[in-house]
Motif scaffolding. Structure first.
Motif, mmCIF file in Angstrom:
data_model
loop_
_atom_site.group_PDB
_atom_site.id
_atom_site.type_symbol
_atom_site.label_atom_id
_atom_site.label_comp_id
_atom_site.label_asym_id
_atom_site.label_seq_id
_atom_site.Cartn_x
_atom_site.Cartn_y
_atom_site.Cartn_z
ATOM 1 N N VAL A 16 19.231 51.661 -1.303
ATOM 2 C CA VAL A 16 19.433 50.339 -0.962
ATOM 3 C C VAL A 16 19.543 49.572 -2.031
ATOM 4 C CG1 VAL A 16 18.336 50.590 1.344
ATOM 5 C CG2 VAL A 16 16.949 50.108 -0.449
ATOM 6 N N MET A 151 25.324 38.548 6.354
ATOM 7 C CA MET A 151 24.864 39.889 6.374
ATOM 8 C C MET A 151 25.421 40.820 7.719
ATOM 9 S SD MET A 151 20.940 40.918 7.480
ATOM 10 C CE MET A 151 20.352 42.625 7.007
ATOM 11 N N CYS A 153 25.133 44.400 9.822
ATOM 12 C CA CYS A 153 24.301 45.475 10.006
ATOM 13 C C CYS A 153 25.240 46.481 10.600
ATOM 14 C CB CYS A 153 23.162 44.881 11.038
ATOM 15 S SG CYS A 153 21.968 43.769 10.400
ATOM 16 N N LEU A 174 24.411 40.391 2.479
ATOM 17 C CA LEU A 174 23.497 41.281 2.729
ATOM 18 C C LEU A 174 23.723 42.320 3.697
ATOM 19 C CD1 LEU A 174 20.782 38.575 3.454
ATOM 20 C CD2 LEU A 174 21.202 39.523 1.288
ATOM 21 N N GLY A 175 23.205 43.466 3.736
ATOM 22 C CA GLY A 175 23.700 44.719 4.406
ATOM 23 C C GLY A 175 22.356 45.530 5.138
ATOM 24 N N ALA A 176 22.762 46.245 6.256
ATOM 25 C CA ALA A 176 21.554 47.089 6.602
ATOM 26 C C ALA A 176 22.390 48.340 7.317
ATOM 27 C CB ALA A 176 20.666 46.417 7.869
ATOM 28 N N GLU A 184 26.209 53.007 2.852
ATOM 29 C CA GLU A 184 25.541 53.096 1.510
ATOM 30 C C GLU A 184 26.405 52.918 0.473
ATOM 31 O OE1 GLU A 184 22.814 56.404 -0.725
ATOM 32 O OE2 GLU A 184 22.305 55.902 1.267
ATOM 33 N N ILE A 187 29.065 49.575 1.086
ATOM 34 C CA ILE A 187 28.480 48.305 1.376
ATOM 35 C C ILE A 187 27.340 47.955 0.169
ATOM 36 C CG2 ILE A 187 26.801 46.862 2.808
ATOM 37 C CD1 ILE A 187 28.002 48.155 5.026
ATOM 38 N N ASN A 188 26.716 48.778 -0.301
ATOM 39 C CA ASN A 188 25.980 48.479 -1.474
ATOM 40 C C ASN A 188 26.385 47.804 -2.750
ATOM 41 O OD1 ASN A 188 23.240 49.075 -0.506
ATOM 42 N ND2 ASN A 188 23.122 51.284 -0.954
ATOM 43 N N VAL A 191 26.656 43.733 -1.920
ATOM 44 C CA VAL A 191 25.569 42.970 -1.413
ATOM 45 C C VAL A 191 24.552 42.890 -2.454
ATOM 46 C CG1 VAL A 191 25.946 43.521 1.057
ATOM 47 C CG2 VAL A 191 24.272 45.192 -0.499
ATOM 48 N N SER A 194 20.262 45.156 0.599
ATOM 49 C CA SER A 194 20.270 45.900 1.873
ATOM 50 C C SER A 194 19.135 46.702 2.192
ATOM 51 C CB SER A 194 21.560 46.702 1.456
ATOM 52 O OG SER A 194 21.566 47.890 0.511
ATOM 53 N N TRP A 195 19.053 46.896 3.376
ATOM 54 C CA TRP A 195 17.915 47.734 3.988
ATOM 55 C C TRP A 195 18.431 48.947 4.804
ATOM 56 C CZ3 TRP A 195 18.685 42.568 3.393
ATOM 57 C CH2 TRP A 195 17.538 41.864 3.075
#
Length: 241
Positions: A16, A151, A153, A174-176, A184, A187-188, A191, A194-195
């Motif tokens: 993350v 964000m 998700c 932000l991302g999850a 991963e 998106i990473n 952002v 991230s989570w």
């Protein structure tokens, strides 16, 4: 990525972002927040949840989603108002009218696209496209010109393009996502933080799927009653989320 050999006692779950830094996530081990942002961010958190991808997990309630996401954001000093939008294309066994009603009653705005029957199947990526369209409208509105937090998700990499656009306009992105998704990798890079989905929600890294009581399985000529299972005793074919 970090050196995965440094934590042999914990299974690697994914990577993350923490304040622009890539950090590996290990099962059962708290995330290394040494490089986390030390300044409070009070901008509004505009959150879109792809509920068909990042599901309401079996060990939480729908009514807790808003608080869980808010708490997860606050742990990394994102302290502004949290506005959550959920988009689904149609109802499923896991996404029901009752579930959406519980979300709506607890500060989550839900959008059902109206696809339901076999004769009215949603186009491929209908919910994803709707989320991208909503974020596009958000970014175009003059009232949202001031920096805010955007964000997504979801584990779908297609959202990288709207995150790139939002970032280019000065918003914090932000991302999850769930472990093992292409989120991963796509998106990473776009952002600040991230989570992993379950970590954002404050849930254990994995959980077993309980078998319904009285469910039976044939074993040769015999049959046995399958007891509810948890932990490692997962049903075949059911995924941890």
């Amino acid at each position: 990525m970090g050196n995965r050999k440094r934590k042999p006692h914990g299974a690697y779950l994914g990577t993350v972002k923490v304040n622009e830094n890539l950090v590996d996530v290990w099962k059962g081990i708290p995330l290394d927040l040494a490089n986390a942002n030390q300044e409070e961010n009070h901008n509004t958190n505009n959150v879109w949840v792809d509920l068909e991808n990042n599901m309401i997990t079996r060990d939480m309630t729908a009514s807790s989603l808003h608080k869980r996401i808010s708490d997860g954001l606050a742990a990394r000093k994102y302290l502004g108002e949290v506005k959550i939008n959920v988009v689904v294309a149609r109802y499923t066994l896991d996404i029901t009218p009752e579930l959406l009603a519980k979300l709506e009653a607890n500060n989550v705005v839900c959008h059902h696209l109206g696809f339901d029957s076999d004769k009215n199947k949603p186009p491929r990526d209908a919910a994803d496209d709707a989320i991208c369209a909503q974020i596009g409208v958000f970014l175009d509105e003059a009232e949202n010109a001031q920096p805010q937090n955007v964000m997504v998700c979801s584990g779908d990499g297609m959202f990288s393009r709207v995150l790139i656009e939002a970032r280019g306009l000065g918003h914090t992105t932000l991302g999850a996502f769930r472990p093992g998704t292409n989120g991963e990798a796509k998106i990473n890079p776009n952002v600040t933080d991230s989570w992993l989905w379950r970590r954002l929600l404050g849930l254990p890294d994995d959980v077993g799927w309980r078998v319904k009581e009285e469910e039976v399985e044939p074993i040769g000529k015999k049959r046995k009653i399958t007891k509810p299972m948890s932990g490692r005793g997962m049903r075949r074919g059911r995924r941890n989320i």
